[in-house]
Design an enzyme around this catalytic site. Structure first.
Site, short mmCIF file in Angstrom:
data_model
loop_
_atom_site.label_atom_id
_atom_site.label_comp_id
_atom_site.label_asym_id
_atom_site.label_seq_id
_atom_site.Cartn_x
_atom_site.Cartn_y
_atom_site.Cartn_z
N CYS A 42 0.82 -1.21 0.00
CA CYS A 42 0.00 0.00 0.00
C CYS A 42 0.85 1.26 0.00
CB CYS A 42 -0.93 0.00 1.21
SG CYS A 42 -1.96 1.47 1.33
N TYR A 176 -9.82 -3.44 -10.45
CA TYR A 176 -9.69 -2.03 -10.09
C TYR A 176 -8.29 -1.49 -10.40
CZ TYR A 176 -7.28 -3.29 -5.72
OH TYR A 176 -6.38 -3.76 -4.80
N GLU A 180 -7.70 1.81 -12.78
CA GLU A 180 -7.01 2.94 -12.15
C GLU A 180 -5.78 3.36 -12.96
OE1 GLU A 180 -8.17 2.40 -7.43
OE2 GLU A 180 -6.45 1.31 -8.23
N HIS A 436 -26.64 22.04 0.46
CA HIS A 436 -26.83 22.58 -0.89
C HIS A 436 -25.90 23.76 -1.14
CE1 HIS A 436 -29.07 23.29 -4.57
NE2 HIS A 436 -29.09 24.59 -4.26
#
Length: 452
Positions: A42, A176, A180, A436
């Site tokens: 990682c 993935y 990627e 919002h």
């Protein structure tokens, strides 16, 4: 028998370091062996450097979109060497942090290749150490199919250290990692083709997510080749690579990047000296307590092949440390509702069940979907669209899954994962007031189910 250590961890990746640190903090005598780099896949050749490259790849679109907001960006240039150099510096910093985490926790660090001699003994750098328990946390390694010319291809291990950005890249795979890196190369300006042997990538993800990402990648100029595979790779006299497909057609490229899966990293580990067993997929077989068939040996993370995600390995490491040395605080790892992100461009974020999985499990399903052009793009020529989707149990009203394709999808889904973990219903989503204007508010304003 007196042992040198209470716990000897082989592998200083995320899971191994977490187990070691907390076991030491609970009073255990702990050692960790690492033959490559602290932090594991990682930190060094996975999620951290990959996301840095994803950030870099997105700037090409940011520069284009700035014009719609009145900026005159000029003609920005990109330098691959600078990106890689800066990335390397950051990884070196993180390596130092992992070293300090271990040492400051009282863990003994052994740098070198550790090999198991017997169920309680490890040999490293010519010296043997004994431990009451051994923990295998050696992770995974990229797998390239055995085809002619496989040595001409690269994997994620090498991609982070390329001397220059290839002009043309062929990415092979449908997981993935494939999407990627295809997004990275494409965003940085390489002519990018993604080839996959099935009809659509990201198998296991919600079908709406898969189709939406396919359409968005094609909008960005990426070439997608489905239902095809590579038969062989040859190097031409000028250095160009020629990838021959199964149908006999040939793609010429400067780089063939394989992302066709990972295997458990068990090379020269010495498992033959133990009773440890492997499952049919080649991963270390463990029970719910991460116990192998050898009473003194445990395993966690990618090497056991359950959920190959860094946060999952961290949770497994914590569970092992607590069970062994602080049992009153032990709680098992919950593999249900694990959120995840795919850092393609655009990003994917997801938690819970896909429509297909929910139906397979017997749920009567309501689907809520929203597709829209993000507000940030309304002053630009960009036509990228965001997808947001909720999968709801029609009988209980419980939200079974949340899915998103769009900017910062992972950041948004992380918060929704808490709601799903707490058992939120669609009514709770509906009664939650949105912020919002944001994209995230769309998750609490979808009212009409999608017709089947």
């Amino acid at each position: 028998m007196a042992f040198d250590f209470d716990l000897y961890v082989i592998g200083a990746g995320s899971g191994g370091v977490r187990a070691a640190r907390f076991a030491a903090g609970f009073g255990a005598r702990v050692a960790v062996a690492e033959s490559r780099y602290l932090g594991g896949t990682c930190v060094n050749v996975g999620c951290v450097p990959k996301k840095l490259l994803v950030y870099g790849a997105h700037f090409s679109e940011d520069f284009e979109q700035a014009a719609g907001f009145g900026w005159t960006p000029g003609h920005p240039g990109f330098d691959w060497h600078t990106l890689i150099q800066n990335k390397n510096r950051e990884i070196e910093r993180l390596n130092g942090i992992y070293r300090n985490l271990l040492v400051n926790s009282g863990v003994t660090l052994h740098e070198g290749h550790a090999r198991i001699v017997d169920p309680h003994t490890v040999e490293i750098n010519g010296k043997r150490h004994t431990a009451e328990r051994l923990l295998i946390a050696t992770g995974g390694w990229p797998f390239v199919p055995d085809i002619p010319g496989k040595e001409l291809a690269i994997t994620s291990n090498e991609a982070f250290f390329l001397k220059q950005l290839p002009r043309r890249v062929l990415v092979v795979g449908g997981g993935y990692i494939a999407v990627e890196f295809a997004s990275i190369f494409n965003g940085l300006g390489a002519d990018t083709t993604l080839a996959y042997r099935r009809d659509l990538f990201l198998r296991g993800f919600d079908q709406s997510v898969r189709e939406h990402l396919r359409d968005e990648l094609q909008k960005k100029g990426m070439t997608l080749r489905f239902n095809t595979d590579i038969a062989r790779i040859d190097k031409l006299p000028d250095g160009t690579l020629a990838a021959t497909l199964l149908d006999g057609s040939v793609l010429e490229t400067d780089c063939v990047f394989y992302a066709t899966g990972r295997r458990a990293m068990l090379d020269n580990l010495g498992l033959e000296n133990t009773a440890v067993k492997l499952n049919e997929q080649g991963y270390i077989a463990v029970d719910e307590l991460f116990q192998t068939a050898e009473p003194s040996i445990l395993a966690l993370g990618d090497v056991i092949g359950r959920v190959p995600l860094t946060p999952v390995a961290l949770a497994e490491g914590m569970a092992i440390a607590r069970r062994l040395f602080r049992p009153e605080e032990y709680r098992p790892v919950d593999y249900d509702l694990i959120p995840t992100a795919v850092f393609s461009l655009p990003n994917i974020g997801t938690v819970g069940l896909s429509t297909e999985e929910a139906l397979k499990r017997g749920h009567r399903v309501k689907r809520f979907e929203s597709r829209f052009r993000p507000m940030k793009l309304t002053l630009t020529d960009a036509q990228e669209r965001t997808l947001m989707k909720l999968v709801v149990d029609a009988d209980t009203d419980r939200v079974l899954g949340c899915h998103m394709v769009g900017p910062e999808a992972g950041e948004i889904i992380q918060g929704l994962a808490v709601a799903l973990k707490a058992g939120a219903t669609k009514r709770i989503f509906d009664e939650t007031i949105g912020i919002h204007p944001t994209a995230a508010e769309e998750f609490v304003t979808m009212r009409t189910p999608v017709a089947d």
